[in-house]
Motif scaffolding. Structure first.
Motif, PDB file in Angstrom:
ATOM      1  N   ASP A  71     102.806  74.991 -13.774  1.00  0.00           N
ATOM      2  CA  ASP A  71     102.592  75.097 -12.327  1.00  0.00           C
ATOM      3  C   ASP A  71     103.883  75.263 -11.550  1.00  0.00           C
ATOM      4  O   ASP A  71     103.879  75.841 -10.460  1.00  0.00           O
ATOM      5  CB  ASP A  71     101.793  73.896 -11.805  1.00  0.00           C
ATOM      6  CG  ASP A  71     102.420  72.552 -12.153  1.00  0.00           C
ATOM      7  OD1 ASP A  71     103.441  72.524 -12.884  1.00  0.00           O
ATOM      8  OD2 ASP A  71     101.893  71.519 -11.715  1.00  0.00           O
ATOM      9  N   ASP A  72     105.007  74.771 -12.079  1.00  0.00           N
ATOM     10  CA  ASP A  72     106.268  74.893 -11.349  1.00  0.00           C
ATOM     11  C   ASP A  72     107.009  76.192 -11.656  1.00  0.00           C
ATOM     12  O   ASP A  72     108.078  76.452 -11.100  1.00  0.00           O
ATOM     13  CB  ASP A  72     107.170  73.686 -11.615  1.00  0.00           C
ATOM     14  CG  ASP A  72     107.622  73.586 -13.065  1.00  0.00           C
ATOM     15  OD1 ASP A  72     107.076  74.325 -13.915  1.00  0.00           O
ATOM     16  OD2 ASP A  72     108.507  72.766 -13.356  1.00  0.00           O
ATOM     17  N   ARG A  78     100.457  66.308 -10.824  1.00  0.00           N
ATOM     18  CA  ARG A  78     101.697  67.042 -10.556  1.00  0.00           C
ATOM     19  C   ARG A  78     102.090  68.096 -11.582  1.00  0.00           C
ATOM     20  O   ARG A  78     102.952  68.930 -11.298  1.00  0.00           O
ATOM     21  CB  ARG A  78     102.866  66.045 -10.459  1.00  0.00           C
ATOM     22  CG  ARG A  78     102.678  64.937  -9.460  1.00  0.00           C
ATOM     23  CD  ARG A  78     103.868  63.999  -9.482  1.00  0.00           C
ATOM     24  NE  ARG A  78     103.674  62.863  -8.594  1.00  0.00           N
ATOM     25  CZ  ARG A  78     104.554  61.873  -8.448  1.00  0.00           C
ATOM     26  NH1 ARG A  78     105.693  61.914  -9.128  1.00  0.00           N
ATOM     27  NH2 ARG A  78     104.308  60.869  -7.624  1.00  0.00           N
ATOM     28  N   PRO A 125     105.037  79.643 -12.287  1.00  0.00           N
ATOM     29  CA  PRO A 125     103.855  80.449 -12.610  1.00  0.00           C
ATOM     30  C   PRO A 125     104.139  81.882 -13.015  1.00  0.00           C
ATOM     31  O   PRO A 125     103.241  82.567 -13.512  1.00  0.00           O
ATOM     32  CB  PRO A 125     103.045  80.393 -11.308  1.00  0.00           C
ATOM     33  CG  PRO A 125     104.054  80.137 -10.237  1.00  0.00           C
ATOM     34  CD  PRO A 125     105.073  79.253 -10.864  1.00  0.00           C
ATOM     35  N   ARG A 132      94.860  80.113 -10.674  1.00  0.00           N
ATOM     36  CA  ARG A 132      95.889  79.662  -9.735  1.00  0.00           C
ATOM     37  C   ARG A 132      95.445  78.397  -9.003  1.00  0.00           C
ATOM     38  O   ARG A 132      96.263  77.538  -8.674  1.00  0.00           O
ATOM     39  CB  ARG A 132      96.205  80.776  -8.731  1.00  0.00           C
ATOM     40  CG  ARG A 132      96.860  81.989  -9.367  1.00  0.00           C
ATOM     41  CD  ARG A 132      98.208  81.652  -9.989  1.00  0.00           C
ATOM     42  NE  ARG A 132      98.705  82.743 -10.828  1.00  0.00           N
ATOM     43  CZ  ARG A 132      99.872  82.748 -11.447  1.00  0.00           C
ATOM     44  NH1 ARG A 132     100.684  81.706 -11.321  1.00  0.00           N
ATOM     45  NH2 ARG A 132     100.230  83.758 -12.211  1.00  0.00           N
ATOM     46  N   GLU A 133      94.149  78.285  -8.774  1.00  0.00           N
ATOM     47  CA  GLU A 133      93.660  77.069  -8.137  1.00  0.00           C
ATOM     48  C   GLU A 133      93.901  75.863  -9.037  1.00  0.00           C
ATOM     49  O   GLU A 133      94.262  74.773  -8.556  1.00  0.00           O
ATOM     50  CB  GLU A 133      92.164  77.203  -7.823  1.00  0.00           C
ATOM     51  CG  GLU A 133      91.583  75.989  -7.114  1.00  0.00           C
ATOM     52  CD  GLU A 133      90.109  76.124  -6.784  1.00  0.00           C
ATOM     53  OE1 GLU A 133      89.519  75.142  -6.299  1.00  0.00           O
ATOM     54  OE2 GLU A 133      89.551  77.218  -7.015  1.00  0.00           O
ATOM     55  N   LEU A 146      96.327  75.437 -10.989  1.00  0.00           N
ATOM     56  CA  LEU A 146      97.752  75.108 -10.922  1.00  0.00           C
ATOM     57  C   LEU A 146      98.152  74.481  -9.596  1.00  0.00           C
ATOM     58  O   LEU A 146      99.095  73.691  -9.559  1.00  0.00           O
ATOM     59  CB  LEU A 146      98.596  76.369 -11.148  1.00  0.00           C
ATOM     60  CG  LEU A 146      98.514  77.040 -12.523  1.00  0.00           C
ATOM     61  CD1 LEU A 146      99.436  78.247 -12.561  1.00  0.00           C
ATOM     62  CD2 LEU A 146      98.858  76.068 -13.639  1.00  0.00           C
ATOM     63  N   THR A 147      97.454  74.796  -8.507  1.00  0.00           N
ATOM     64  CA  THR A 147      97.964  74.445  -7.178  1.00  0.00           C
ATOM     65  C   THR A 147      97.093  73.503  -6.358  1.00  0.00           C
ATOM     66  O   THR A 147      97.590  72.883  -5.406  1.00  0.00           O
ATOM     67  CB  THR A 147      98.190  75.716  -6.351  1.00  0.00           C
ATOM     68  OG1 THR A 147      96.936  76.396  -6.185  1.00  0.00           O
ATOM     69  CG2 THR A 147      99.173  76.656  -7.040  1.00  0.00           C
ATOM     70  N   ALA A 148      95.811  73.384  -6.653  1.00  0.00           N
ATOM     71  CA  ALA A 148      94.911  72.590  -5.807  1.00  0.00           C
ATOM     72  C   ALA A 148      95.247  71.105  -5.867  1.00  0.00           C
ATOM     73  O   ALA A 148      95.780  70.602  -6.856  1.00  0.00           O
ATOM     74  CB  ALA A 148      93.462  72.814  -6.220  1.00  0.00           C
ATOM     75  N   ASP A 149      94.922  70.388  -4.802  1.00  0.00           N
ATOM     76  CA  ASP A 149      95.147  68.947  -4.772  1.00  0.00           C
ATOM     77  C   ASP A 149      94.292  68.227  -5.801  1.00  0.00           C
ATOM     78  O   ASP A 149      94.761  67.312  -6.483  1.00  0.00           O
ATOM     79  CB  ASP A 149      94.847  68.388  -3.369  1.00  0.00           C
ATOM     80  CG  ASP A 149      95.870  68.824  -2.338  1.00  0.00           C
ATOM     81  OD1 ASP A 149      97.011  69.156  -2.746  1.00  0.00           O
ATOM     82  OD2 ASP A 149      95.538  68.841  -1.145  1.00  0.00           O
TER      83      ASP A 149
END
Length: 237
Positions: A49-50, A94, A52, A192-193, A195-198
């Motif tokens: 995720d950090d 995270r 991509p 992508r969600e 990797l990035t969603a809360d």
């Protein structure tokens, strides 16, 4: 569970699929080759995720950052408990990743022993399994004068270790005939969600069975050192 999988495509196809380039943590280019029997403990490609836009190699078998040592890596994480379980909670918040694959193996108990099956899309297209990654750093030990604050740390460690695990969920109707768990396969539009969603818990559902196939393969796949095209060929009936 998911304890073995395949990624048979060439590097260009993989990079195009994830719009990312294979490199190390320093950004230096690396190469990959088709794999037919990927196993725990190996350095395998993931999209973190950090970073991509990068496909990096991490060791399969997650070691929590707070672990006393780097043994006993966890190859799977149950979707139902990753938000609460100490081994995975912080990584879920995270440090998520995509684990590229084009098939995975499951074993079925038979009268003649465990029979391996390969699960894939009909066209063997590449997909992403939901994963978590972690960074573990060995504790620095002090010896001799160091114990009294007068020396230099004993540099016996090998630096940080980055590992990953594959998230599993309840099986769909196809995989349930083979095992009581299956890897979480993400829809391309949801990668992508993840990797990035809360809180992407809603993505951790069984993939529809009607798009997948399962077929028996040679027991040669039981040996992780056997990594050639023969292990993915369907057994003759």
């Amino acid at each position: 569970m998911c304890g073995r999988y395949t990624l048979m495509v060439d590097q260009t196809t993989l990079e195009d699929r994830f719009d990312a380039r294979v490199s190390n943590a320093s950004g230096e280019p690396e190469s990959i080759t088709p794999r037919y029997n990927m196993a725990p403990g190996q350095q395998l490609p993931v999209v973190m995720d950090d970073a991509p836009d990068t496909i990096q190699h991490l060791e399969w078998g997650l070691v929590p950052s707070w672990a006393d040592d780097d043994s006993g890596g966890l190859i799977n994480a149950r979707a139902e408990s990753i938000a609460e379980k100490p081994s995975f909670r912080e990584a879920y918040e995270r440090r998520r990743c995509l684990v590229p694959a084009d098939g995975f193996y499951e074993w079925v108990e038979t009268e003649s022993g465990k029979q391996p099956y390969r699960v894939s899309f009909e066209d063997d297209r590449v997909f992403a399994m939901a994963g978590l990654w972690e960074r573990w750093e060995p504790a620095t030990t002090q010896t001799g004068l160091d114990a009294f604050g007068g020396g230099v740390d004993d540099a016996t460690d090998t630096g940080p270790l980055e590992t990953f695990t594959i998230v599993t969920t309840e099986p769909n109707d196809l995989v349930s005939e083979l095992h009581h768990r299956m890897a979480v396969i993400l829809e391309p539009e949801n990668e992508r969600e993840w990797l990035t969603a809360d809180d992407p818990q809603a993505l951790l559902e069984p993939y529809p069975a009607d798009e997948l196939r399962a077929y028996p393969v040679s027991k040669a796949v039981n040996d992780p050192s056997t990594d050639d095209p023969s292990v993915v060929e369907p057994l003759e009936s």
